[in-house]
Design a protein around this motif. Structure first.
Motif, PDB file in Angstrom:
ATOM      1  N   TRP A   1      -0.565  -2.816  11.983  1.00 10.53           N
ATOM      2  CA  TRP A   1      -0.240  -1.394  12.087  1.00 10.53           C
ATOM      3  C   TRP A   1       0.395  -0.862  10.798  1.00 10.53           C
ATOM      4  CZ3 TRP A   1      -0.766   3.025  14.640  1.00 10.53           C
ATOM      5  CH2 TRP A   1       0.195   4.019  14.459  1.00 10.53           C
ATOM      6  N   ALA A   2       1.363  -1.606  10.248  1.00 11.84           N
ATOM      7  CA  ALA A   2       2.135  -1.112   9.108  1.00 11.84           C
ATOM      8  C   ALA A   2       1.309  -1.016   7.834  1.00 11.84           C
ATOM      9  CB  ALA A   2       3.340  -2.025   8.868  1.00 11.84           C
TER      10      ALA A   2
ATOM     11  N   GLU B   1      -3.909  -6.502   3.638  1.00 13.96           N
ATOM     12  CA  GLU B   1      -3.181  -5.809   2.582  1.00 13.96           C
ATOM     13  C   GLU B   1      -2.005  -6.612   2.011  1.00 13.96           C
ATOM     14  OE1 GLU B   1      -4.377  -3.124   1.393  1.00 13.96           O
ATOM     15  OE2 GLU B   1      -5.882  -2.770   2.950  1.00 13.96           O
ATOM     16  N   TYR B   2      -1.801  -7.818   2.481  1.00 16.67           N
ATOM     17  CA  TYR B   2      -0.651  -8.610   2.025  1.00 16.67           C
ATOM     18  C   TYR B   2      -1.042  -9.468   0.828  1.00 16.67           C
ATOM     19  CZ  TYR B   2       2.203  -7.293   6.009  1.00 16.67           C
ATOM     20  OH  TYR B   2       2.949  -6.577   6.919  1.00 16.67           O
ATOM     21  N   SER B   3      -0.090  -9.646  -0.079  1.00 16.21           N
ATOM     22  CA  SER B   3      -0.302 -10.488  -1.251  1.00 16.21           C
ATOM     23  C   SER B   3       0.972 -11.261  -1.554  1.00 16.21           C
ATOM     24  CB  SER B   3      -0.699  -9.625  -2.459  1.00 16.21           C
ATOM     25  OG  SER B   3       0.333  -8.696  -2.748  1.00 16.21           O
ATOM     26  N   GLY B   4       0.881 -12.180  -2.509  1.00 15.77           N
ATOM     27  CA  GLY B   4       2.060 -12.932  -2.915  1.00 15.77           C
ATOM     28  C   GLY B   4       2.647 -13.750  -1.779  1.00 15.77           C
ATOM     29  N   MET B   5       3.978 -13.846  -1.786  1.00 18.59           N
ATOM     30  CA  MET B   5       4.646 -14.715  -0.819  1.00 18.59           C
ATOM     31  C   MET B   5       4.661 -14.116   0.582  1.00 18.59           C
ATOM     32  SD  MET B   5       5.624 -17.713  -1.063  1.00 18.59           S
ATOM     33  CE  MET B   5       5.965 -18.766   0.338  1.00 18.59           C
ATOM     34  N   ARG B   6       4.440 -12.789   0.703  1.00 12.86           N
ATOM     35  CA  ARG B   6       4.344 -12.208   2.050  1.00 12.86           C
ATOM     36  C   ARG B   6       3.081 -12.716   2.743  1.00 12.86           C
ATOM     37  NH1 ARG B   6       8.487  -8.694   1.839  1.00 12.86           N
ATOM     38  NH2 ARG B   6       8.789  -7.672  -0.163  1.00 12.86           N
ATOM     39  N   PHE B   7       1.980 -12.768   1.997  1.00 16.29           N
ATOM     40  CA  PHE B   7       0.785 -13.409   2.545  1.00 16.29           C
ATOM     41  C   PHE B   7       1.059 -14.890   2.805  1.00 16.29           C
ATOM     42  CE2 PHE B   7      -2.824 -16.170   1.509  1.00 16.29           C
ATOM     43  CZ  PHE B   7      -3.678 -15.833   2.554  1.00 16.29           C
ATOM     44  N   GLY B   8       1.835 -15.524   1.888  1.00 17.85           N
ATOM     45  CA  GLY B   8       2.163 -16.940   2.055  1.00 17.85           C
ATOM     46  C   GLY B   8       2.912 -17.207   3.349  1.00 17.85           C
ATOM     47  N   LEU B   9       3.783 -16.276   3.768  1.00 20.95           N
ATOM     48  CA  LEU B   9       4.513 -16.456   5.029  1.00 20.95           C
ATOM     49  C   LEU B   9       3.563 -16.428   6.221  1.00 20.95           C
ATOM     50  CD1 LEU B   9       7.828 -14.422   4.643  1.00 20.95           C
ATOM     51  CD2 LEU B   9       7.607 -16.861   5.135  1.00 20.95           C
TER      52      LEU B   9
ATOM     53  N   PRO C   1       0.833  -1.216   0.000  1.00 17.01           N
ATOM     54  CA  PRO C   1       0.000   0.000   0.000  1.00 17.01           C
ATOM     55  C   PRO C   1       0.864   1.261   0.000  1.00 17.01           C
ATOM     56  CG  PRO C   1      -0.819  -1.585   1.597  1.00 17.01           C
ATOM     57  CD  PRO C   1       0.479  -2.121   1.105  1.00 17.01           C
ATOM     58  N   ALA C   2       0.398   2.281  -0.714  1.00 15.66           N
ATOM     59  CA  ALA C   2       1.198   3.502  -0.863  1.00 15.66           C
ATOM     60  C   ALA C   2       1.504   4.174   0.467  1.00 15.66           C
ATOM     61  CB  ALA C   2       0.455   4.473  -1.786  1.00 15.66           C
ATOM     62  N   ALA C   3       0.555   4.110   1.414  1.00 12.50           N
ATOM     63  CA  ALA C   3       0.739   4.798   2.696  1.00 12.50           C
ATOM     64  C   ALA C   3       1.268   3.872   3.788  1.00 12.50           C
ATOM     65  CB  ALA C   3      -0.581   5.419   3.144  1.00 12.50           C
ATOM     66  N   ALA C   4       1.680   2.659   3.432  1.00 18.60           N
ATOM     67  CA  ALA C   4       2.163   1.705   4.441  1.00 18.60           C
ATOM     68  C   ALA C   4       3.552   2.090   4.940  1.00 18.60           C
ATOM     69  CB  ALA C   4       2.209   0.301   3.845  1.00 18.60           C
TER      70      ALA C   4
END
Length: 330
Positions: free
Chosen positions: A141-142, A234-242, A72-75
C-alpha cells in the motif's frame, strides 16, 4: 527479589547466541538455496567469493548496505519505512518461544534452551504470525504502485486464508499435549512424535507454512513474471534486504515450529538434542528449496480453492476425529 547475576549473564549469552545463529543461518540459507537450485538446473551457482563461494552471503550484505536507498516520491514515507521491519521482526520474536534443546546445568544454574518459556507459546506464535501479514500489506500500500498494491492484496488474502488452516491443524496437537506451552508439547512427544498420530494435520500444516512463507508454488504476492516483484517492487538497499532475509528467517522459524509440533522437537537417539533439532529444522528448509526447484506456480483461484475448500474442511474434520478418539481412550 534481586536477579542472580549469573542467571542474567547466561540469559544474555543465550539471547546473543540465538540471535547470531538465526541471522547467520538465514544468510547461508540464501547461499544454500542458490547452490541447490543451480544443481537442480545443471549449472554452477555462486562459487567465486571465498573458498567454494562460502563468503557470498558477506558480499550480498555489503552490496545491500551500499546500494542507494530510494523512496518513491508519492509513497507514504512512514509506512514505507515501517513495513520491512514488520516483515522481519515478528519472525525473530517467534523463535524466542521455540525450545531447541534439553535444559543444561551450568555452575549449579539450570539453563533452559529457549528464550522465554511461555505457557501460551503456541498462541504467541499465532499472534505474531498475524502481525507479519501487515508487513506485506503495508509495504504494498505505502509504495503507491499498482504492482506493489496488487502484490500486497494477494499477500493479505493468501496469508489470512492459510493462517486459518495452519491454526486449525495445530488444534489436535494442543488436544493431545493438553497444553499451549511449546516445552509441554515437546515433552508429550518423548515416546512418540505426533506425526505418527496426526499425519493429516502435519500435511495441512506443512502446506500452510509453505504458503505463509510465500514460497513456490504459493509465491503469488511476488510473482516476478506478472508483478515485477509484487509488494516489494519499490524497495531497494537494506529495506529490500529486510524483506528478503525476513523470508528466510521465516523458513527457519516455521521449520523449527514444524519440528516442535510434529517431529518431537529436540528428542532423538545418540546425537545431542540441539543437533537433532537443527537437523529437523534444516530438513524443512531443504524441502522448501526443493519445492521451489520442482513445482510451478498455482493460479490464484487454485490457491484460494486449496486453502478454503480443501485444507480448512480437512482440518476441521481432523479435529472432530481426534476429539472422538481421545474421548474413547480417556
Amino acid at each position: 527479589m534481586t536477579a542472580d547475576p549469573v542467571d542474567i549473564a547466561l540469559f544474555a549469552a543465550k539471547l546473543g547466541a540465538v540471535f547470531f545463529a538465526v541471522l547467520t543461518l538465514a544468510a547461508y540459507l540464501v547461499f544454500a538455496e542458490r547452490r541447490i537450485l543451480a544443481w537442480i538446473q545443471d549449472r554452477k551457482g555462486p562459487n567465486r567469493v571465498g573458498p567454494f563461494g562460502l563468503l557470498q552471503p558477506l558480499a550480498d550484505v555489503i552490496k545491500l548496505l551500499t546500494k542507494e536507498d530510494l523512496v518513491p516520491a508519492a509513497a507514504d514515507r512512514w509506512l514505507f519505512y515501517l513495513a520491512p521491519a514488520m516483515a522481519a521482526i515478528p519472525a525473530l520474536l517467534i523463535f524466542s518461544v521455540i525450545p531447541f534443546g534439553a535444559p543444561l546445568t551450568i555452575a549449579g544454574h539450570t539453563l533452559p534452551l529457549l528464550i522465554a518459556d511461555l505457557n501460551v507459546g503456541l498462541l504467541f506464535f499465532l499472534a505474531l504470525s498475524s502481525i507479519a501479514v501487515y508487513g506485506v500489506a503495508i509495504g504494498g500500500w505505502a509504495s503507491n504502485s499498482k504492482y506493489s498494491l496488487l502484490g500486497g492484496i494477494r499477500g493479505l488474502a493468501q496469508l489470512i486464508s492459510y493462517e486459518l488452516s495452519m491454526g486449525l491443524a495445530l488444534v489436535p496437537v494442543v488436544m493431545m499435549s493438553r497444553s499451549f506451552s511449546m516445552t509441554d508439547i515437546v515433552t508429550a512427544q518423548q515416546s512418540m512424535p505426533f506425526i505418527v498420530y496426526q499425519p493429516l494435520a502435519f500435511i495441512i500444516f506443512l502446506i500452510s507454512i509453505t504458503a505463509e512463507c510465500r514460497r513456490i508454488p504459493f509465491d503469488l504476492p511476488e510473482a516476478e513474471g506478472e508483478l515485477v516483484a509484487g509488494f516489494h517492487t519499490e524497495y531497494s538497499g537494506m529495506r529490500f534486504g529486510l524483506f528478503f532475509v525476513g523470508e528466510y528467517i521465516n523458513i527457519i522459524v516455521l521449520g523449527g515450529l514444524a519440528a516442535t509440533f510434529f517431529l518431537g522437537g529436540w528428542h532423538g537417539p545418540l546425537l545431542p538434542p540441539v543437533i537433532w533439532f537443527s537437523i529437523k529444522t534444516l530438513a524443512f528448509a531443504f524441502l522448501m528449496i526443493w519445492l521451489r526447484g520442482t513445482l510451478p506456480r498455482l493460479r490464484y483461484d487454485q490457491l484460494m480453492h486449496l486453502g478454503w475448500k480443501i485444507l480448512t474442511p480437512l482440518a476441521l474434520f481432523n479435529i472432530l476425529v481426534t476429539a472422538w478418539l481421545l474421548f474413547l481412550t480417556s
